[in-house]
Write a protein that holds these residues in place. Sequence first.
Motif, PDB file in Angstrom:
ATOM      1  N   UNK A 293       1.048  -1.172  -0.063  1.00 43.33           N
ATOM      2  CA  UNK A 293      -0.149  -0.167  -0.038  1.00 43.33           C
ATOM      3  C   UNK A 293       0.853   1.066   0.009  1.00 43.33           C
ATOM      4  N   UNK A 294       0.671   2.106  -0.730  1.00 40.75           N
ATOM      5  CA  UNK A 294       1.221   3.418  -0.988  1.00 40.75           C
ATOM      6  C   UNK A 294       0.489   4.798  -0.562  1.00 40.75           C
ATOM      7  N   UNK A 295       0.877   5.511   0.234  1.00 40.57           N
ATOM      8  CA  UNK A 295       0.227   6.736   0.664  1.00 40.57           C
ATOM      9  C   UNK A 295       1.220   7.962   0.573  1.00 40.57           C
ATOM     10  N   UNK A 296       1.236   8.378  -0.470  1.00 37.71           N
ATOM     11  CA  UNK A 296       2.175   9.680  -0.655  1.00 37.71           C
ATOM     12  C   UNK A 296       3.617   9.149  -0.605  1.00 37.71           C
ATOM     13  N   UNK A 297       4.240   9.567   0.429  1.00 35.98           N
ATOM     14  CA  UNK A 297       5.614   9.035   0.281  1.00 35.98           C
ATOM     15  C   UNK A 297       5.808   7.958   1.455  1.00 35.98           C
ATOM     16  N   UNK A 298       4.648   7.475   1.950  1.00 40.14           N
ATOM     17  CA  UNK A 298       4.530   6.334   2.836  1.00 40.14           C
ATOM     18  C   UNK A 298       4.221   4.848   2.153  1.00 40.14           C
ATOM     19  N   UNK A 299       5.274   3.880   2.339  1.00 38.93           N
ATOM     20  CA  UNK A 299       4.972   2.786   1.599  1.00 38.93           C
ATOM     21  C   UNK A 299       4.995   1.386   2.776  1.00 38.93           C
TER      22      UNK A 299
END
Length: 230
Positions: free
Chosen positions: A132-138
């Motif tokens: 899952x990818x949320x902006x710069x968070x993986x």
Amino acid sequence: MADKVKTKVLVIDDEIAIRQLLVAALTDKGFTVAEAATGKDGVAQAIAQRPDLILLDLGLPDQDGSETLKALREWYRHPILILSVRNQEETIVSALDLGADDYLTKPFNVNELLARIRVAERHYADEEKAEAVFGDVTVDLPGRIVKKGKKEVHLTATEFDVLKTLIRYTGKVMTHRQLLREIWGPNASEHVQYLRVYVGHLRQKLEADPNNPRLILTEPGVGYRLVKPD
């Protein structure tokens, strides 16, 4: 090339004007739409037609929409969005606890409804993905590895469980009770403070500005919603 299969939506609402509005708006966007004016007919049509998504009113003439929601959730696993004039906090929380994916109050903005439908569709399409990818968070879900940019972020086991649960329902409002039951079991359903602490930790570790979160949003008096930033 085969034509793309259209998303089938079932509208369960006794107001003719609302049904006409929804049929026109959804058909214009490429959906196919079925209609029902009562809860019992709605359940029967859901069984017969197997829609990809249901829009459900709570003020139905034959039974309360919450009863219809309960009957549907005994077997129906696709998104159910509530459209209702009822805007009391306890009503919204109850509907979400019963299994609704989202809740919009009438009168509603059609563009917002379409956006909520897209979120619900993405959730059900993406829920089996391993990353899952949320902006710069993986987030590597099987590996339980979280990175912000290129840097790995350490999460405790419980922090990861909270994040994983929010990811599973990306875009959907999760009530405090739902989250507590999923993570700590049924006996922890009243310990909302647990949740506030762990959500606070996640925001400190993952948000660019923890005081103005863009990933884990608070739904006041209801719960939390994990979203993908623009």
